[in-house]
Design a protein around this motif. Structure first.
Motif, PDB file in Angstrom:
ATOM      1  N   ALA B 228       0.871  -1.402  -0.086  1.00  0.00           N
ATOM      2  CA  ALA B 228       0.124  -0.006   0.082  1.00  0.00           C
ATOM      3  C   ALA B 228       0.951   1.391   0.186  1.00  0.00           C
ATOM      4  O   ALA B 228       0.661   2.301  -0.868  1.00  0.00           O
ATOM      5  CB  ALA B 228      -1.062   0.096   1.185  1.00  0.00           C
ATOM      6  N   SER B 229       1.993   1.107   0.794  1.00  0.00           N
ATOM      7  CA  SER B 229       2.874   2.326   0.925  1.00  0.00           C
ATOM      8  C   SER B 229       3.396   2.832  -0.521  1.00  0.00           C
ATOM      9  O   SER B 229       3.364   3.868  -1.027  1.00  0.00           O
ATOM     10  CB  SER B 229       4.261   2.271   1.805  1.00  0.00           C
ATOM     11  N   PHE B 232       0.869   3.970  -2.829  1.00  0.00           N
ATOM     12  CA  PHE B 232       0.244   5.447  -2.579  1.00  0.00           C
ATOM     13  C   PHE B 232       1.258   6.475  -3.297  1.00  0.00           C
ATOM     14  O   PHE B 232       0.844   7.449  -3.827  1.00  0.00           O
ATOM     15  CB  PHE B 232       0.196   5.642  -0.985  1.00  0.00           C
ATOM     16  N   VAL B 233       2.516   5.941  -2.913  1.00  0.00           N
ATOM     17  CA  VAL B 233       3.628   6.896  -3.585  1.00  0.00           C
ATOM     18  C   VAL B 233       3.576   7.212  -4.915  1.00  0.00           C
ATOM     19  O   VAL B 233       3.730   8.185  -5.572  1.00  0.00           O
ATOM     20  CB  VAL B 233       5.017   6.570  -2.919  1.00  0.00           C
ATOM     21  N   TYR B 242      -3.492  15.788  -7.135  1.00  0.00           N
ATOM     22  CA  TYR B 242      -3.305  15.372  -5.660  1.00  0.00           C
ATOM     23  C   TYR B 242      -3.117  16.623  -4.633  1.00  0.00           C
ATOM     24  O   TYR B 242      -3.986  16.520  -3.804  1.00  0.00           O
ATOM     25  CB  TYR B 242      -2.471  14.471  -5.752  1.00  0.00           C
ATOM     26  N   GLY B 246      -6.151  18.691  -1.663  1.00  0.00           N
ATOM     27  CA  GLY B 246      -5.739  18.624  -0.307  1.00  0.00           C
ATOM     28  C   GLY B 246      -6.337  17.369   0.143  1.00  0.00           C
ATOM     29  O   GLY B 246      -6.155  16.184  -0.067  1.00  0.00           O
ATOM     30  N   GLU B 247      -7.039  17.674   1.512  1.00  0.00           N
ATOM     31  CA  GLU B 247      -7.451  16.444   2.223  1.00  0.00           C
ATOM     32  C   GLU B 247      -8.459  15.548   1.552  1.00  0.00           C
ATOM     33  O   GLU B 247      -8.251  14.381   1.782  1.00  0.00           O
ATOM     34  CB  GLU B 247      -8.279  17.125   3.552  1.00  0.00           C
ATOM     35  N   PHE B 250      -6.130  13.399  -0.455  1.00  0.00           N
ATOM     36  CA  PHE B 250      -5.585  12.424   0.503  1.00  0.00           C
ATOM     37  C   PHE B 250      -6.560  11.098   1.111  1.00  0.00           C
ATOM     38  O   PHE B 250      -6.059   9.951   0.823  1.00  0.00           O
ATOM     39  CB  PHE B 250      -5.000  13.100   1.819  1.00  0.00           C
ATOM     40  N   ARG B 251      -7.620  11.523   1.278  1.00  0.00           N
ATOM     41  CA  ARG B 251      -8.485  10.463   1.752  1.00  0.00           C
ATOM     42  C   ARG B 251      -8.985   9.636   0.648  1.00  0.00           C
ATOM     43  O   ARG B 251      -9.265   8.418   0.674  1.00  0.00           O
ATOM     44  CB  ARG B 251     -10.000  11.249   2.322  1.00  0.00           C
ATOM     45  N   THR B 254      -5.548   7.185  -0.087  1.00  0.00           N
ATOM     46  CA  THR B 254      -5.401   6.487   0.757  1.00  0.00           C
ATOM     47  C   THR B 254      -6.399   5.390   1.029  1.00  0.00           C
ATOM     48  O   THR B 254      -6.149   4.010   1.067  1.00  0.00           O
ATOM     49  CB  THR B 254      -5.137   6.966   2.213  1.00  0.00           C
ATOM     50  N   VAL B 257      -5.723   2.723  -2.079  1.00  0.00           N
ATOM     51  CA  VAL B 257      -4.600   1.776  -1.925  1.00  0.00           C
ATOM     52  C   VAL B 257      -4.928   0.837  -0.704  1.00  0.00           C
ATOM     53  O   VAL B 257      -4.254  -0.566  -0.647  1.00  0.00           O
ATOM     54  CB  VAL B 257      -3.260   2.480  -1.557  1.00  0.00           C
ATOM     55  N   ARG B 258      -5.773   1.357   0.126  1.00  0.00           N
ATOM     56  CA  ARG B 258      -5.971   0.277   1.337  1.00  0.00           C
ATOM     57  C   ARG B 258      -7.018  -0.525   0.915  1.00  0.00           C
ATOM     58  O   ARG B 258      -7.115  -1.881   1.475  1.00  0.00           O
ATOM     59  CB  ARG B 258      -6.448   0.955   2.527  1.00  0.00           C
TER      60      ARG B 258
END
Lengths: 87, 284
Positions: B228-229, B232-233, B242, B246-247, B250-251, B254, B257-258
């Motif tokens: 996942a890391s 994500f990157v 991206y 902003g937030e 991010f949400r 994440t 990828v989770r």
């Protein structure tokens, strides 16, 4: 010198094993953190000296050989990234 | 502008204006089955930087709501490419409704494969090949990820084939509608292909991502899990908006990828890639 983490509401943290993704609402910057940085931020519930923080981490994580010099390096990195402030 | 065209691709409306008729005629022919937007989200302009450049060695400068100051003009023979680049540019620089991932997307049974990689990794060719084998083509340039729902929306613009990918697509789509050959562009030889009819007819149907794929063409076949890391990157790098979201970005990322497995596949040729993708899909 004491180290201070942002208020919890300022950060959104998501575990993306093996790293932690952290969104800083104040700056809009995304950080990718490796352990022990997330643990340090979580432990800094109030302004602390290195010795105070080391005591908390040693208790929380059963550290066998707490090393203040190594912790200082990690804290410097967090200060440089803007996630930890000094007072 | 002297000549103009309005089209909607997925959720995005464009109005394209041009100093010359040829690029608009080519775009109109290739986008003839696309709807007209109620309101254009973006305006694109193809214009001559100097008036005499309209007729003497005509060169097409790309403009619009969002511009890159140092974008080099293209010869009029590459006007179609200029139009496509200009539309991509507007989206990349100005779009905020969804998280934009530089990726190709195909769908089956309401679930999508999102494929991303560096230019030349083969994500466009792979999406085209999969579309010839029963997958719905949703786009080869941008995946539009909805931060509210986690669904990915289609953006089935013309398929931009490059170099060896042109022959591969021609073999896979013998009845495909191709644009003119554009040799020796800044991106190599380019030819555009109209997406399959189903891709256009169903472009308003989003799909739930089920697999993130990082393909790499030209090496021995291999498949590996992507954590996942790392996913994500790589996807933050593959996103053009991206940071701007902003937030919400991010949400959205994440969450993606989770919740969705990620794999990297290396493939020597198209048949190997399709076999690898089908095997991964069957194992989900």
């Amino acid at each position: 010198m004491r180290y201070r983490a942002p208020e919890a509401a300022a950060l959104i943290s998501t575990d993306l094993a093996p790293f932690t993704a952290l969104f800083d609402r104040r700056s809009g910057i995304t950080h990718i953190l490796a352990s022990p940085a997330p643990e340090i931020l979580a432990a800094l519930t109030e302004p602390m000296t290195i010795d105070m923080l080391l005591a908390v981490l040693a208790r929380e994580y059963d550290l066998a050989d707490p090393d203040p010099a190594a912790l200082a390096v990690r804290l410097d990195e967090l200060v440089a990234s803007g996630l930890v402030a000094t007072t | 502008m002297r000549h103009a065209l309005s089209i909607r691709i997925g959720p995005v409306g464009f109005r394209i204006g041009s100093d010359w008729r040829a690029p608009i005629d080519q775009l109109a022919a290739l986008y003839r089955d696309y709807p007209v937007p109620d309101v254009a989200d973006f305006t694109v302009r193809l214009f001559a930087a100097r008036a005499w450049r309209r007729v003497i060695r005509p060169s097409v400068t790309i403009g619009g709501d969002y511009m890159l100051p140092d974008a080099a003009p293209l010869p009029l023979a590459h006007g179609l490419l200029a139009g496509e680049m200009a539309m991509n540019l507007q989206l990349a620089l100005g779009y905020r409704r969804h998280l934009l991932l530089h990726a190709s997307v195909v769908e089956r049974d309401g679930r999508a494969i999102v494929m991303t990689g560096e230019s030349g990794a083969g994500k466009s060719t792979l999406a085209t090949l999969l579309a010839s084998r029963g997958w719905r083509f949703m786009g080869d340039e941008f995946a539009l990820l909805d931060p509210e729902t986690g669904l990915v929306h289609a953006f089935p613009r013309l398929i931009s084939l490059k170099n060896a990918g042109i022959a591969a697509a021609a073999a896979a789509w013998p009845d495909g509608r191709f644009g003119p050959s554009l040799p020796d562009t800044p991106k190599g030889d380019i030819r555009h292909l109209v997406p399959p009819a189903a891709a256009i007819a169903r472009m308003d149907e989003p799909a739930m991502p089920a697999l993130l794929l990082f393909p790499r063409h030209g090496v021995a076949a291999d498949t590996r899990d992507v954590g996942a890391s790392e996913a994500f990157v790589r996807l933050t790098q593959a996103s053009t908006n991206y940071v701007a979201l902003g937030e919400a970005g991010f949400r959205a990322l994440t969450g993606l990828v989770r919740g969705v497995p990620a794999r990297a596949i290396d493939y020597p040729d198209g048949d190997a890639a399709i076999a690898a993708v089908e095997a991964l899909w069957a194992g989900l």
